[in-house]
Design a protein around this motif. Structure first.
Motif, short mmCIF file in Angstrom:
data_model
loop_
_atom_site.label_atom_id
_atom_site.label_comp_id
_atom_site.label_asym_id
_atom_site.label_seq_id
_atom_site.Cartn_x
_atom_site.Cartn_y
_atom_site.Cartn_z
N GLY A 81 0.55 -1.57 0.07
CA GLY A 81 -0.21 -0.26 0.09
C GLY A 81 0.50 1.25 -0.01
O GLY A 81 0.36 2.17 0.39
N TRP A 82 2.40 1.26 0.05
CA TRP A 82 2.62 2.14 0.01
C TRP A 82 3.25 3.36 -1.64
O TRP A 82 3.66 2.97 -2.23
N ARG A 83 1.58 3.77 -1.95
CA ARG A 83 1.29 4.45 -2.36
C ARG A 83 2.05 5.98 -3.23
O ARG A 83 2.44 6.97 -2.04
N PRO A 84 2.63 6.48 -4.18
CA PRO A 84 3.20 7.66 -4.58
C PRO A 84 2.08 8.48 -3.55
O PRO A 84 0.93 8.44 -3.98
N LYS A 85 2.92 9.68 -3.54
CA LYS A 85 1.80 10.58 -2.46
C LYS A 85 2.89 11.64 -2.92
O LYS A 85 4.04 12.47 -3.19
N VAL B 193 8.20 6.03 -2.75
CA VAL B 193 9.61 5.35 -1.79
C VAL B 193 8.42 3.60 -1.87
O VAL B 193 9.77 2.23 -1.17
N GLY B 194 7.55 3.28 -2.26
CA GLY B 194 7.76 1.71 -2.52
C GLY B 194 8.00 0.70 -3.58
O GLY B 194 8.40 1.30 -4.28
N ILE B 195 7.30 -0.92 -2.76
CA ILE B 195 7.37 -1.35 -4.71
C ILE B 195 6.30 -1.06 -5.54
O ILE B 195 5.19 -1.63 -5.48
#
Length: 585
Positions: free
Chosen positions: A63-67, A72-74
């Motif tokens: 759930g590390w989507r762009p903000k 910073v996610g995979i």
């Protein structure tokens, strides 16, 4: 279906963990069954995702989507080319596991799951690289694949040459990986991003290309081309193939080196293709030049080999050169042709290695001279070997011929001649081996100093010579050749591949691919030329002796890892020299 993308990596990793954890208790048949089941399940998942890949799947793991435009996610990207490569890798892994059923000596119970477990980790690395949407994790998956490949190459640790081949493989490709990692670091320093598409946008915002972009391009490309075994980064491949177990060779030549070429296509299109990246004319100069040199050297070295596994390895090098030329011309039609060519080549090359493994385990040798006329009774294997040879030459209607025909039309001119000659020479070498080994044609090889015609110092991978060839060892190459044939004859398959490739690489532009009279004639020409070369070589064996001009090429394959590292540095410098004019302009 986005949520299913991580399972392409998670399922084989968990399967491998299960085999390692239960290796002390699982009987061998159970361990091999689990390996095949997990590999088949992953292949089925990849195919299901592939059939539903329009529009492409995108999954930000955790759930590390762009903000605010910063990520910073995979990220995993499930488009047609990526999922196609994942499906190909999974199907070939399943074929290799089926081929290796009860293949090695009965190991101690605690090691029952070691080989299938390693094969599943190899599959996980290949699938992860195929769908990786950010450069760093593409590097991580590539290295997972590579580390497992080193272990598989040196699986027979009791043999010094297996350990040496694995060590050479590890040193050369690890240095290539370090180069790729440094290139990724430069791109991260410039853009603050690791996702490929966002790196590309970040580069474009800084204006035209500069020295930093050139350095990053050369370093990343070096790492990918080492894995792709392009000249002069190719030296590890023949040495690794000579000692690796046959099921591992099926994966190395069938899909791993193709993933290197796929990486070149993917990284350039998403990272360096914009106005701030490397100009298209410079990439074309780099890849076409490198591809032509690779195709020529690979074909020449293939022709003068008599160690069958090395011969097939150099054939892979030659075909990799043809793939790079197709990618380098930067046209949608060439991309489609290369995709079809890779699919056909994967099945054909894996089947040829499977046949070579049968010879090794039946007669304890893969030396063309030592095996002269000894395999006459293996008629079914002879048919498979000959079929693989003519498919390698580009005989219609095999998928290799289809992809070759489409690519030849796209590249045009003298490069088409190179395609015909390179495929004819490599296939002619394979046909020559088949005629001598399975039919006993030509004069019997004379004794040479230090050489015995009754053996070549090889040990069968099954521990003892097989008196009967298991059905799985012949069924697998037959199915692989059937798959290669399906690529060429399945109605509408070419258009499906073209749509998937162009949707990912050309903004959805539609290019129809189909058989043409010229393509069929060129395929027949290369096949006839291959048959003619094989006939001349069998009737005039003196042609097998390398001429003076070819001796330096043979000396370069010295077996010394220091020499190979030096040539890798030369190759990186060559890449920079070929790309520099556009950067300076």
């Amino acid at each position: 279906m986005n949520d299913l993308l991580p399972l392409l990596v998670a399922v084989p990793v968990l399967g491998a963990a299960l085999l390692v954890a239960g290796g002390r208790r699982l009987p061998r048949v159970a361990a091999e069954s689990v390996g095949c089941a997990v590999s088949a399940g992953t292949a089925g998942l990849a195919i299901v995702l592939l059939l539903n890949s329009s529009p492409p799947h995108v999954e930000w793991v955790g759930g590390w989507r762009p903000k605010d435009g910063v990520s910073v996610g995979i990220v995993l990207t499930g488009d047609g080319p990526g999922l196609g490569m994942a499906a190909l890798a999974s199907l070939l892994t399943l074929a290799a596991l089926a081929y290796s059923w009860h293949y090695f000596d009965e190991p101690p119970r605690r090691h029952a799951g070691s080989f299938p477990g390693l094969m599943l980790l190899f599959q996980a690395g290949m699938c992860g690289f195929a769908v990786a949407g950010d450069l760093f994790n593409a590097f991580v998956f590539f290295e997972l694949m590579s580390v497992v490949a080193y272990a598989l190459t040196g699986h027979r640790v009791e043999e010094a040459k297996a350990v040496q081949g694995a060590l050479t493989f590890a040193v050369v490709t690890s240095l290539g990986a370090y180069a790729m990692l440094m290139g990724i670091a430069l791109l991260y320093g410039r853009t603050g991003e690791l996702a490929m598409t966002q790196i590309g946008r970040g580069i474009d915002t800084h204006g035209g290309p500069d020295a930093l972009v050139l350095a990053a391009f050369v370093l990343v490309l070096t790492g990918l081309l080492v894995k792709a075994a392009a000249v002069p980064f190719h030296f590890w491949l023949p040495d690794a193939h000579a000692v690796a177990p046959t099921p591992v060779c099926m994966l190395l030549s069938g899909v791993m080196v193709e993933l290197g070429a796929y990486g070149v296509w993917r990284v350039y299109g998403t990272v360096f293709a914009g106005p701030g990246g490397v100009p298209a004319a410079d990439l074309e100069q780099v890849l076409v030049t490198l591809g032509a040199v690779t195709a020529v050297i690979g074909a020449v070295m293939c022709w003068y080999q008599r160690h069958i596994k090395r011969l097939l390895a150099y054939s892979t090098v030659a075909h990799m050169g043809l793939f790079l030329i197709g990618i380098g011309v930067l046209t949608p039609k060439a991309d489609d042709g290369v995709a079809l060519y890779m699919l056909g080549h994967a099945g054909v090359k894996a089947s040829l290695f499977a046949c070579a493994g049968i010879l090794l385990d039946r007669y304890g040798s893969v030396d063309e001279h030592a095996l002269h006329g000894r395999a006459r009774q293996l008629r079914g294997v002879a048919v498979l070997f000959a079929t693989g040879a003519v498919a390698l030459a580009g005989l219609p209607p095999f998928g290799t011929a289809f992809g070759k025909a489409v690519t030849e039309e796209a590249v045009g001119g003298p490069l088409t001649v190179l395609y015909v000659v390179a495929t004819a020479v490599t296939a002619g070498a394979v046909l020559r081996v088949g005629a001598r080994v399975f039919l006993g044609l030509g004069p019997h090889p004379e004794e040479h100093a230090g050489y015995e015609t009754t053996g070549s110092g090889e040990e069968p991978e099954t521990g003892q010579r097989l008196s009967r060839i298991p059905d799985t060892m012949t069924a697998v190459p037959a199915l692989l050749l059937g798959g290669a044939l399906t690529v060429g004859v399945a109605p509408g398959f070419g258009d499906v591949v073209a749509h998937a490739v162009n949707e990912a690489g050309s903004g959805g532009a539609h290019v129809s691919v189909h058989w043409t009279p010229v393509g069929v004639l060129l395929g027949l020409l290369s096949t006839l030329l291959a048959a003619g070369l094989a006939a001349v070589a069998v009737t005039r064996p003196g042609l097998l002796a390398a001429p003076e001009w070819a001796l330096p090429l043979r000396r370069l394959q010295s077996g010394h890892v220091g020499d190979y590292v030096a040539w890798m540095l030369v190759g990186a410098a060559l890449l920079a020299a070929l790309a520099l004019p556009g950067i300076l302009a």
